[in-house]
Design a protein around this motif. Structure first.
Motif, PDB file in Angstrom:
ATOM      1  N   GLY A 113       0.794  -1.226   0.000  1.00 23.57           N
ATOM      2  CA  GLY A 113       0.000   0.000   0.000  1.00 23.57           C
ATOM      3  C   GLY A 113       0.828   1.279   0.000  1.00 23.57           C
ATOM      4  N   ASP A 114       2.150   1.154  -0.032  1.00 20.50           N
ATOM      5  CA  ASP A 114       3.011   2.333   0.056  1.00 20.50           C
ATOM      6  C   ASP A 114       3.545   2.822  -1.287  1.00 20.50           C
ATOM      7  N   PHE A 115       3.042   2.255  -2.390  1.00 20.87           N
ATOM      8  CA  PHE A 115       3.544   2.668  -3.702  1.00 20.87           C
ATOM      9  C   PHE A 115       3.303   4.158  -3.966  1.00 20.87           C
ATOM     10  N   TRP A 116       2.209   4.704  -3.463  1.00 19.36           N
ATOM     11  CA  TRP A 116       1.916   6.129  -3.641  1.00 19.36           C
ATOM     12  C   TRP A 116       3.048   6.990  -3.073  1.00 19.36           C
ATOM     13  N   LEU A 117       3.620   6.543  -1.961  1.00 25.85           N
ATOM     14  CA  LEU A 117       4.705   7.276  -1.323  1.00 25.85           C
ATOM     15  C   LEU A 117       5.971   7.193  -2.174  1.00 25.85           C
ATOM     16  N   LEU A 118       6.208   6.033  -2.754  1.00 23.81           N
ATOM     17  CA  LEU A 118       7.346   5.876  -3.659  1.00 23.81           C
ATOM     18  C   LEU A 118       7.191   6.789  -4.879  1.00 23.81           C
ATOM     19  N   GLU A 119       5.971   6.910  -5.386  1.00 22.20           N
ATOM     20  CA  GLU A 119       5.722   7.828  -6.509  1.00 22.20           C
ATOM     21  C   GLU A 119       5.992   9.277  -6.102  1.00 22.20           C
ATOM     22  N   LYS A 161      11.422   0.933 -13.353  1.00 20.83           N
ATOM     23  CA  LYS A 161      12.386   0.893 -12.247  1.00 20.83           C
ATOM     24  C   LYS A 161      11.705   1.183 -10.917  1.00 20.83           C
ATOM     25  N   LEU A 162      10.717   2.047 -10.955  1.00 24.65           N
ATOM     26  CA  LEU A 162       9.975   2.360  -9.742  1.00 24.65           C
ATOM     27  C   LEU A 162       9.203   1.129  -9.254  1.00 24.65           C
ATOM     28  N   ALA A 163       8.598   0.385 -10.182  1.00 26.61           N
ATOM     29  CA  ALA A 163       7.892  -0.852  -9.830  1.00 26.61           C
ATOM     30  C   ALA A 163       8.864  -1.876  -9.259  1.00 26.61           C
ATOM     31  N   ARG A 185      11.642  -1.165  -7.657  1.00 27.45           N
ATOM     32  CA  ARG A 185      12.014  -0.661  -6.340  1.00 27.45           C
ATOM     33  C   ARG A 185      10.926  -1.020  -5.314  1.00 27.45           C
ATOM     34  N   GLN A 186       9.664  -0.879  -5.707  1.00 24.13           N
ATOM     35  CA  GLN A 186       8.558  -1.239  -4.812  1.00 24.13           C
ATOM     36  C   GLN A 186       8.664  -2.710  -4.417  1.00 24.13           C
ATOM     37  N   ARG A 187       8.918  -3.590  -5.388  1.00 26.60           N
ATOM     38  CA  ARG A 187       9.051  -5.017  -5.092  1.00 26.60           C
ATOM     39  C   ARG A 187      10.230  -5.280  -4.148  1.00 26.60           C
ATOM     40  N   ARG A 188      11.350  -4.591  -4.366  1.00 30.74           N
ATOM     41  CA  ARG A 188      12.515  -4.767  -3.484  1.00 30.74           C
ATOM     42  C   ARG A 188      12.201  -4.307  -2.062  1.00 30.74           C
ATOM     43  N   TYR A 189      11.535  -3.157  -1.950  1.00 28.06           N
ATOM     44  CA  TYR A 189      11.194  -2.641  -0.621  1.00 28.06           C
ATOM     45  C   TYR A 189      10.253  -3.592   0.116  1.00 28.06           C
ATOM     46  N   GLU A 190       9.265  -4.130  -0.586  1.00 33.34           N
ATOM     47  CA  GLU A 190       8.351  -5.088   0.039  1.00 33.34           C
ATOM     48  C   GLU A 190       9.095  -6.347   0.459  1.00 33.34           C
ATOM     49  N   ALA A 191      10.005  -6.831  -0.387  1.00 34.20           N
ATOM     50  CA  ALA A 191      10.777  -8.034  -0.074  1.00 34.20           C
ATOM     51  C   ALA A 191      11.658  -7.817   1.152  1.00 34.20           C
TER      52      ALA A 191
END
Length: 194
Positions: A13-19, A38-40, A42-48
């Motif tokens: 649910g934090d992808f909005w913050l990454l954007e 690349k942003l997508a 990064r989101q996957r890496r952060y979740e992992a």
């Protein structure tokens, strides 16, 4: 009033913050905005990172606990509710032949200048002291980024001098190497010396 923040593990649910953190004003010292792919990633890496063993590193959403305990009208910038204001994290890396952690953070423009980055980094260092396995945390803000260098100083890091640091990968720029010595490393019972 003390600036209080809480760190929440990064989630889907934090992808909005990454954007938001990918906007030009937030990436001016980081090589500019990343493309959508690349942003997508990064989101996957952060979740992992949230699913890994805690000593391997974490990315957190920073939540400003903005309630005024005296019931004031919020003239301090608070509207009486918590707000997600940015991110802070740490990860493993090798630096000058040693295993260390690297830390990074970002506070959204509308929340800057309130001590939130220092509060978030201080909370992160507490987490590292409790869960980490390496004896130091480094940060590498550019020499042209006085605000991030001030955050390091105020959070208790020691400046080791100027270095050429690569970020994004392949792009070297002058940075300061800031180090925070972890008091006690829980895993393995190591207490760093000198």
């Amino acid at each position: 009033m003390e600036t209080r923040v809480r760190l929440e593990p990064w989630s889907d649910g934090d992808f909005w913050l990454l954007e938001r953190k990918n906007e030009p004003v937030m990436t001016a010292h980081l090589g500019g905005p990343e493309p959508a792919g690349k942003l997508a990633d990064r989101q996957r890496r952060y979740e992992a990172m949230s699913a890994r063993e805690p000593a391997a590193g974490r990315m957190f959403r920073v939540v400003w606990e903005a309630q005024a305990p005296d019931g004031s009208d919020g003239s301090d910038g608070s509207d009486g509710s918590d707000a997600s204001v940015g991110s802070v994290g740490f990860w493993e890396r090798e630096w000058q032949g040693r295993p260390v952690y690297e830390a990074g953070w970002g506070v959204l423009p509308e929340f800057q200048g309130r001590g939130l980055a220092v509060a978030a980094l201080t909370e992160l260092l507490s987490y590292v002291r409790a869960h980490g396995s390496r004896d130091s945390v480094h940060a590498f803000p550019g020499t042209d980024h006085p605000a991030s260098n001030a955050v390091c100083r105020r959070a208790g890091f020691e400046c080791l001098g100027e270095v050429d640091f690569e970020y994004p990968p392949g792009v070297s720029h002058p940075s300061f190497d800031w180090r925070y010595r972890v008091d006690t490393v829980r895993h393995g019972g190591v207490t760093p010396s000198g």
